[in-house]
Structures are given as structure tokens and as C-alpha cells.
Design an enzyme around this catalytic site. Structure first.
Site, PDB file in Angstrom:
ATOM      1  N   CYS A 139      -1.984   5.360   1.545  1.00 15.70           N
ATOM      2  CA  CYS A 139      -2.933   5.686   2.609  1.00 15.70           C
ATOM      3  C   CYS A 139      -2.979   7.197   2.816  1.00 15.70           C
ATOM      4  O   CYS A 139      -1.965   7.805   3.160  1.00 15.70           O
ATOM      5  CB  CYS A 139      -2.564   5.006   3.922  1.00 15.70           C
ATOM      6  SG  CYS A 139      -3.779   5.374   5.214  1.00 15.70           S
ATOM      7  N   ASN A 165       0.837  -1.199   0.000  1.00 18.81           N
ATOM      8  CA  ASN A 165       0.000   0.000   0.000  1.00 18.81           C
ATOM      9  C   ASN A 165       0.875   1.254   0.000  1.00 18.81           C
ATOM     10  O   ASN A 165       1.493   1.596   1.003  1.00 18.81           O
ATOM     11  CB  ASN A 165      -0.918  -0.022   1.228  1.00 18.81           C
ATOM     12  CG  ASN A 165      -1.916   1.114   1.244  1.00 18.81           C
ATOM     13  OD1 ASN A 165      -1.862   2.018   0.419  1.00 18.81           O
ATOM     14  ND2 ASN A 165      -2.828   1.076   2.194  1.00 18.81           N
ATOM     15  N   GLY A 194     -16.130   3.034  -6.232  1.00 18.09           N
ATOM     16  CA  GLY A 194     -17.461   3.342  -6.736  1.00 18.09           C
ATOM     17  C   GLY A 194     -18.307   2.168  -7.150  1.00 18.09           C
ATOM     18  O   GLY A 194     -19.254   2.324  -7.921  1.00 18.09           O
ATOM     19  N   ASN A 213      -7.075   3.963  -4.398  1.00 23.51           N
ATOM     20  CA  ASN A 213      -7.440   4.122  -2.999  1.00 23.51           C
ATOM     21  C   ASN A 213      -8.415   5.298  -2.914  1.00 23.51           C
ATOM     22  O   ASN A 213      -8.698   5.956  -3.912  1.00 23.51           O
ATOM     23  CB  ASN A 213      -6.189   4.374  -2.151  1.00 23.51           C
ATOM     24  CG  ASN A 213      -6.363   3.923  -0.706  1.00 23.51           C
ATOM     25  OD1 ASN A 213      -7.463   3.929  -0.166  1.00 23.51           O
ATOM     26  ND2 ASN A 213      -5.266   3.547  -0.068  1.00 23.51           N
ATOM     27  N   SER A 214      -8.921   5.565  -1.732  1.00 22.28           N
ATOM     28  CA  SER A 214      -9.888   6.659  -1.599  1.00 22.28           C
ATOM     29  C   SER A 214      -9.277   7.994  -2.030  1.00 22.28           C
ATOM     30  O   SER A 214      -8.061   8.176  -1.996  1.00 22.28           O
ATOM     31  CB  SER A 214     -10.402   6.747  -0.158  1.00 22.28           C
ATOM     32  OG  SER A 214      -9.338   6.923   0.739  1.00 22.28           O
TER      33      SER A 214
END
Length: 311
Positions: free
Chosen positions: A130, A127, A250, A193-194
Site C-alpha cells: 500500500c 498486501n 490498466g 498495486n498502483s
């Protein structure tokens, strides 16, 4: 309709997974994912040591998705490594995914060395993205650092590795990141990621809805789908074919899954909708995807994957 897919040497029953961070913190939650209709599942992003994460409230469901600033709460790499190694022995044919992230450069190297030296043989998701660690920039937005880090990682890491990326918004950034990623033997890129540092307000109370970072948090759900599709499409056009794409962002219905696949994703991860609906979401999404394929006359994913038409 055949919605199975080949990924990292395994045949999965379908293209659906959870997004790391959702319904995968504990053994109970991961067992529920394993028993669900998901094609595969990924464990919670692990850090070298357990983390409480940010102060609560840190997650809020909105009419069009969610906002969160979780801060990587997790039970530590040993917990998830032990769990996946145990499953590896019990279900050797299963494709497994870990997710890892360090709090700094040295921790990133150390946690991947731990995975490398372990019995674990599955896929690891690194990742790089973040957005909810106060004072910690997202590694993947620093292209020079990303290349340096991956160069060092691949000097010792020989197991299957993918990277999770933040969203990019500039064509030059797609070009630059793809050029870096194409230098390495990655199994996949997970995008996105967001979308970091959104702000959602309760206008009745005249206040923010989550506590960390003054209410700033990562957006998920319907808000992010156009950005997610753009990132999947952009990287599908730029990455070498050996690097697969996992599309995330989404997913609320089968149509959303279809669109991610049409843009070039091989697998699709579900986050906000999984949080809202639970693991039964995978059965619904698989059924809806099959219905769309039947209506269009497609019998397999590969008949349309990556074949988005331009005008």
C-alpha cells in the site's frame, strides 16, 4: 470461446476479478460482485481494526485513469472474515479471497494468525504494497524485511496465501524479489498495486486534486498498463511454475486483458475501470476477450497464456 481457468483447485468461469479496494468495502458491494460476471472477487484489504482512511477528497478520476490516496479505509478483519465464512458455508464450491494488511510488522503477523485460526478455508492476499499510508514505507521495497516476514508467516500459516506487490522498475529488483518469493509455498503473486506517489494537477485552479500527502497518490488506469505488463512478464519469467500471477493495472478493454494473459497472468484484476463503470464491466470485458480470441483462432486461454513473442 472458453475463457475459464483453473486456480487454487477451483475452476473459474473466467479470468476476471476486482482489484481489492474497488467496490468491495461493504456486504452490499461484495454481494454485487458475487452476482456479477466476474470469475471471482476479493474483499477490501482488511486491517486488524476498522479504519476511516485518509482525508477526503482522496480519489480522483483523470482522463487516462485515476489518482488516489485512500489510506486503507475498511471495516476491519472481523467484518470480512465473517462475510467470507458465511459465503463459504452457503457456497462451498466457490473460490474466495480475503485481503489483509497490518500497519506494522506485529500487526501483519497478528492478522494472519487470526485468519489461520479461523474457519476460513479460502485464499488470503497479503498486501505488501500500500503506497498511501503517510509515514509507512511499502514492505515489499525492503527485500530483507519481506523475506523475514514471509519466513515467520510460513512457520504458522498453512492456508492458501498470495502476496500483492508494488511495481518494480529495475531488472535487479525483479531478480531479487523473485529469488525471495521462490523460497515460499505461495499460491500467487499479484502485480501490480498502483504506482505510488504520482501527482495530478488541476491547472485551472492551480492546485492538486486530492487532499492527503499534499496531493501525492497512487496512479491507476491507462497510465500504469506498460509498467503492469512489464512486472507480470518479468515475474512470469522468474517465478517457479507453482506460483501463479494475477495481473493488475490498466485494464479498460478486452485487449488489455489479453495482453496481461499473454505476458503470463492466470487471472486479471480490474480497479479503475470497475470504479468508473461498475460491476457490469466484467460482462463487457469477457465478451471482448472472447471476440479477440475468436479473431485469432484461439479456443482456450492456455493456447496463448504466457506466450508473448520476443524479437
Amino acid at each position: 470461446m472458453d475463457i475459464s481457468v483453473e486456480f487454487s483447485g477451483h475452476k473459474l468461469a473466467n479470468v476476471l476479478m476486482n482489484a481489492s479496494g474497488i467496490h468491495c468495502m461493504t456486504i452490499k458491494e461484495m454481494d454485487e460482485l458475487a452476482a456479477s460476471q466476474a470469475g471471482a472477487f476479493v474483499a477490501k484489504t482488511a486491517t486488524p481494526n476498522p479504519r476511516q482512511g485518509n482525508e477526503e477528497p482522496r480519489y480522483f478520476d483523470t482522463p487516462l485513469g485515476s489518482i488516489n490516496s485512500m489510506g486503507l479505509p475498511n471495516l476491519g478483519i472481523d467484518y470480512y472474515l465473517d462475510y467470507q465464512i458465511a459465503r463459504q458455508k452457503e457456497f462451498p464450491e466457490e473460490l474466495r479471497f480475503l485481503s489483509v494488511s497490518g500497519m506494522n510488522y506485529e500487526e501483519n503477523i497478528a492478522i494472519l494468525k487470526k485468519v489461520q485460526e479461523s474457519e476460513y478455508t479460502g485464499v488470503t492476499e497479503f498486501n505488501l504494497s500500500c503506497p498511501n499510508l503517510p509515514g509507512k514505507p511499502q514492505i515489499a521495497y525492503d527485500f530483507e524485511l519481506t523475506e523475514k516476514l514471509l519466513t515467520e508467516v510460513f512457520q504458522f500459516f498453512t492456508k492458501p496465501l498470495g502476496v500483492k506487490l508494488p511495481p518494480f522498475f529495475d531488472i535487479a529488483h525483479f531478480d531479487a524479489m523473485a529469488e525471495i518469493l521462490n523460497k515460499f509455498p505461495l499460491v500467487y503473486v499479484n502485480s501490480i498495486n498502483s504506482i505510488g506517489n504520482g501527482l495530478y494537477i488541476d491547472s485551472d485552479k492551480e492546485e492538486v486534486v486530492i487532499k492527503p500527502k499534499g496531493g501525492f497518490g497512487g496512479l491507476g488506469g491507462e497510465y500504469v498498463k506498460p509498467t503492469a505488463l512489464a512486472n507480470v512478464r518479468a515475474f512470469a519469467q522468474r517465478l517457479k511454475p507453482e506460483i501463479k500471477i494475477i495481473g493488475t493495472g490498466g485494464i479498460t478493454c478486452g485487449k488489455d486483458v489479453f495482453e496481461h494473459l499473454l505476458c503470463g497472468a492466470t487471472l486479471v484484476q480490474v480497479g479503475t475501470q470497475l470504479h468508473q463503470e461498475g460491476p457490469q464491466v466484467f460482462e463487457r470485458l469477457a465478451k471482448e476477450l472472447q471476440e479477440i480470441m475468436a479473431a485469432k483462432g484461439y479456443e482456450s486461454i492456455e493456447e496463448f497464456r504466457g506466450k508473448l513473442k520476443e524479437m
